[in-house]
Structure formats: C-alpha cells, structure tokens
Design a protein around this motif. Structure first.
Motif, PDB file in Angstrom:
ATOM      1  N   ALA A 152       0.835  -1.202   0.000  1.00 13.12           N
ATOM      2  CA  ALA A 152       0.000   0.000   0.000  1.00 13.12           C
ATOM      3  C   ALA A 152       0.871   1.254   0.000  1.00 13.12           C
ATOM      4  CB  ALA A 152      -0.931  -0.009   1.203  1.00 13.12           C
ATOM      5  N   MET A 194       0.832   4.287  -2.689  1.00 13.38           N
ATOM      6  CA  MET A 194       0.702   5.682  -2.270  1.00 13.38           C
ATOM      7  C   MET A 194       1.842   6.547  -2.803  1.00 13.38           C
ATOM      8  SD  MET A 194      -0.428   5.020   1.666  1.00 13.38           S
ATOM      9  CE  MET A 194      -0.157   6.698   2.175  1.00 13.38           C
ATOM     10  N   ALA A 213      -5.458  10.954   3.048  1.00 12.06           N
ATOM     11  CA  ALA A 213      -6.590  10.187   2.515  1.00 12.06           C
ATOM     12  C   ALA A 213      -7.810  11.084   2.338  1.00 12.06           C
ATOM     13  CB  ALA A 213      -6.929   9.032   3.447  1.00 12.06           C
ATOM     14  N   ASP A 271     -10.597   6.701   1.885  1.00 15.68           N
ATOM     15  CA  ASP A 271     -11.094   6.136   3.139  1.00 15.68           C
ATOM     16  C   ASP A 271     -12.612   6.040   3.028  1.00 15.68           C
ATOM     17  OD1 ASP A 271     -11.964   5.676   5.762  1.00 15.68           O
ATOM     18  OD2 ASP A 271     -10.508   7.043   6.643  1.00 15.68           O
ATOM     19  N   LEU A 324      -5.852   3.694  -3.883  1.00 17.36           N
ATOM     20  CA  LEU A 324      -5.800   2.760  -2.751  1.00 17.36           C
ATOM     21  C   LEU A 324      -7.027   3.025  -1.885  1.00 17.36           C
ATOM     22  CD1 LEU A 324      -4.273   0.650  -0.979  1.00 17.36           C
ATOM     23  CD2 LEU A 324      -3.301   2.612   0.227  1.00 17.36           C
ATOM     24  N   VAL A 352      -5.609   8.097  -2.091  1.00 21.71           N
ATOM     25  CA  VAL A 352      -5.931   7.190  -0.985  1.00 21.71           C
ATOM     26  C   VAL A 352      -7.351   7.535  -0.573  1.00 21.71           C
ATOM     27  CG1 VAL A 352      -5.320   6.417   1.330  1.00 21.71           C
ATOM     28  CG2 VAL A 352      -3.519   7.139  -0.252  1.00 21.71           C
ATOM     29  N   TYR A 360      -9.382   1.928   1.525  1.00 23.27           N
ATOM     30  CA  TYR A 360      -9.337   1.203   2.788  1.00 23.27           C
ATOM     31  C   TYR A 360     -10.544   1.532   3.648  1.00 23.27           C
ATOM     32  CZ  TYR A 360      -7.774   5.342   5.426  1.00 23.27           C
ATOM     33  OH  TYR A 360      -7.696   6.569   6.026  1.00 23.27           O
TER      34      TYR A 360
END
Length: 129
Positions: A33, A37, A61, A46, A85, A44, A87
């Motif tokens: 990850a 990044m 993020a 979230d 990415l 990124v 998450y």
C-alpha cells in the motif's frame, strides 16, 4: 441430506474462487500500500463512516463514506487513470468500494487487505486530522 450440503459447500467455494479470479482490483498488504501511495498522482480513499474517521486516518486520505460513494464518484473522475488505494476498518467494505469504482472505469484500484487495522499493526503512521 449430507450430499446436498457437500454440493452447496463446493458450489460456494467455486463461486468465491471465481469471484476472486475475476475481480478487477488488487489486494495489497500494508507494505505494498505504501508503494501504491508513493506513485505519482495516487489517491488514498477512506470509505469508513464519519465516527470511525475521528480516531485517525492515513495521512492525505480523502474521506467518502461507502454509502455516499456512488453519488460522489464525480469528485474522483480525475483519478480514473491513476493509482487508487481504498481502505476501511478491516478490508471488507473497501473491497465493495473497489468493485464499485472499478465498474465506474477506474483502471488501477487496490484494496488495503486488513484495512486500517492492518495498517496500524504494521506500525505505520495515523494522522489525527
């Protein structure tokens, strides 16, 4: 009865493996990850709820809760050809988010396996704001 159960279990295993092999995003660990990044122009994302983000997030993020993702995809249009990415807390909601954004035409999508829990377990930094 036992044979029906066996057939059902085998069917579920085959369906799970087929889904894993045909998904359009990558599963990455915390170390991978960081590499995603560090790529030029990466995003990124979230997808946790507001209450979860108050405990900290990965620095830089962008926060869009999963429930709002489909309606707010237009905000992410400039990242369609860049590394993304995604998450959440444990990695399951972000996997769903990865499917959504992959279907929307994003080309380089990665899911942080284990979510922010795995990130913290790897002793990687969390930003409080």
């Amino acid at each position: 009865m036992l044979m029906m159960g066996l057939v059902a279990i085998v069917g579920l295993i085959l369906w799970t493996e087929f889904s894993r092999l045909t998904r359009k995003y990558k599963q990455v660990g915390a170390a991978q990850a960081v590499q995603v990044m560090n790529q030029e122009g990466s995003l990124v994302l979230d997808v946790r709820e507001d209450s979860e983000v108050r405990n900290g997030k990965i620095k830089g993020a962008r926060h869009i809760p999963l429930a709002q993702l489909k309606t707010r995809l237009v905000e992410l249009e400039s990242f369609k050809a860049k590394p993304v990415l995604v998450y959440c807390r444990s990695g399951s909601r972000s996997a769903h988010a990865c499917s959504v954004i992959s279907k929307a035409g994003f080309q380089d999508v990665s899911n942080l396996a284990g979510g922010i829990v795995a990130w913290e377990s790897a002793n990687l930094p969390i930003s409080q704001r």
